[in-house]
Design an enzyme around this catalytic site. Structure first.
Site, short mmCIF file in Angstrom:
data_model
loop_
_atom_site.label_atom_id
_atom_site.label_comp_id
_atom_site.label_asym_id
_atom_site.label_seq_id
_atom_site.Cartn_x
_atom_site.Cartn_y
_atom_site.Cartn_z
N CYS A 1 7.41 -0.21 7.72
CA CYS A 1 6.03 -0.60 8.03
C CYS A 1 5.09 0.60 8.00
CB CYS A 1 5.98 -1.28 9.39
SG CYS A 1 7.01 -2.76 9.49
N ALA A 2 5.32 1.52 7.07
CA ALA A 2 4.46 2.69 6.93
C ALA A 2 3.05 2.28 6.55
CB ALA A 2 5.03 3.62 5.86
N ALA B 1 2.34 0.93 3.18
CA ALA B 1 2.78 -0.45 3.00
C ALA B 1 1.76 -1.44 3.55
CB ALA B 1 4.13 -0.67 3.66
N LEU C 1 9.77 4.29 2.80
CA LEU C 1 10.39 5.14 3.80
C LEU C 1 10.13 6.62 3.50
CD1 LEU C 1 13.83 3.29 4.02
CD2 LEU C 1 11.86 3.03 5.55
N HIS D 1 14.95 7.81 0.57
CA HIS D 1 14.81 7.00 -0.64
C HIS D 1 16.13 6.80 -1.37
CE1 HIS D 1 10.21 7.91 -1.19
NE2 HIS D 1 10.48 7.25 -0.08
N LYS E 1 6.65 7.13 -4.30
CA LYS E 1 6.80 8.45 -4.89
C LYS E 1 6.81 9.50 -3.77
CE LYS E 1 2.68 9.77 -3.70
NZ LYS E 1 2.52 10.91 -2.77
N ASP F 1 3.84 15.55 -2.25
CA ASP F 1 2.87 14.56 -1.80
C ASP F 1 1.74 14.31 -2.79
OD1 ASP F 1 1.97 12.72 0.21
OD2 ASP F 1 0.40 14.14 0.72
#
Length: 331
Positions: A12-13, A16, A75, A80, A98, A179
């Protein structure tokens, strides 16, 4: 489209709940069947917010759901590889945030696991799905700016005071190259249509931030004397830009990585007056969801299967160059 891809969301980042889940619900091809978190409280709250039928308190439960066709994995980077492989073994198609892995070895393992399981794997570089990318490629191929010589890309922001941010955790795959540097790096591979030969990168590694690269700048050498000159950072003023320089002109793309509708335009400079291209706008997250589903339904991926491995090979070469303070050959 009558057929719908049934999605499960593994985590639930913010990426997302803020971008990908609304996009799937807005897409023509997808529906969210379930959402999972490490605890039922969080996933139940998110399920209620989005009107999702099923919430799970573990990722294993979601993977065991026979009504889930595909999973989206937002995640932290270091998780990953494990969960892509486990999802593949469960027969789920996978859209993974990514960067897809911590290095090219992990990426290769993930690609092979998905190949063996016969499932589709895609890395979530949403900007590549924006219609503007195709317009850029058409202009470059037309020769309007002549032969392309170099690409210049920047992506920086300043979040250095948030020291609890997972992007500042080295073991979890933190750092600016992972990032945001990945955006100009992948864009250069896409627009040049070829693979790099060598990289030279200088970076600011910060002890205050678990010694991750908070800023990096570099030169990526491509065949034929072409190059990418880039900088990226998480401790600098917010900015984005992509410039494609040719022998007869150049293309300047503001907001190259986050554009949606009102900011989809770009500019072509040549012998005469600058030309403003009012590119077709879109939500790239919605486009990404539809392109992913189309690949699943047709069995025809829109990008090469090995692309995630090549992306990670370039990123890890940049990190190696920055740490060793030397040019790294990739041939």
């Amino acid at each position: 489209m009558a057929e719908k891809l049934r999605w499960g969301i593994m985590g639930c980042a913010q990426i997302a709940t803020g971008s990908v889940m609304p996009a799937i619900q807005e897409s023509e091809t997808g529906v969210i069947r379930a959402v999972a978190s490490r605890g039922l409280t969080k996933s139940s709250s998110v399920a209620a917010e989005f009107g999702i039928e099923q919430a799970y308190g573990s990722y294993e439960e979601l993977l065991a759901d026979p009504e889930v066709d595909a999973v989206y994995i937002p995640l932290p980077n270091h998780l990953h590889c494990e969960w892509v492989i486990r999802a593949a073994e469960a027969g789920k198609h996978i859209l993974c945030e990514k960067p897809i892995a911590l290095n090219s070895r992990e990426a290769a393992e993930m690609v092979e696991a998905c190949r063996k399981a016969g499932v589709h794997l895609a890395e979530a570089y949403m900007y590549r799905h924006h219609p503007r990318i195709n317009e850029l490629q058409v202009i470059i191929a037309s020769g309007e700016i002549g032969a392309v010589r170099t690409i210049r890309g920047t992506f920086t922001y300043n979040d250095a005071t948030d020291t609890s941010n997972i992007r500042f955790n080295a073991a979890w795959g933190g750092g600016s190259l992972y990032d945001v540097g990945c955006y100009p790096l992948t864009a250069a591979r896409l627009l040049f249509g070829t693979e790099p030969e060598a990289v030279t990168v200088h970076a600011l590694f910060s002890q205050e931030h678990d010694n991750v690269d908070m800023m990096a700048s570099g030169l990526v050498e491509f065949p034929g004397g072409k190059s990418l000159i880039f900088d990226c950072g998480m401790w600098a003023y917010n900015r984005q830009l992509l410039e494609v320089l040719g022998t007869q002109g150049r293309i300047e793309i503001p907001m190259p990585f986050n554009a949606r509708f009102d900011d989809a335009e770009f500019f072509v400079y040549g012998g005469g007056e600058p030309r403003r291209v009012e590119a077709f706008g879109a939500n790239p997250y919605v486009q990404q969801a539809d392109h992913f589903a189309t690949a699943v339904f047709t069995g025809k991926p829109w990008i090469a299967e090995e692309d995630p491995v090549l992306n990670m090979r370039l990123i890890e070469s940049c990190l190696t160059s920055a740490r060793k303070r030397e040019r790294i050959s990739m041939t």
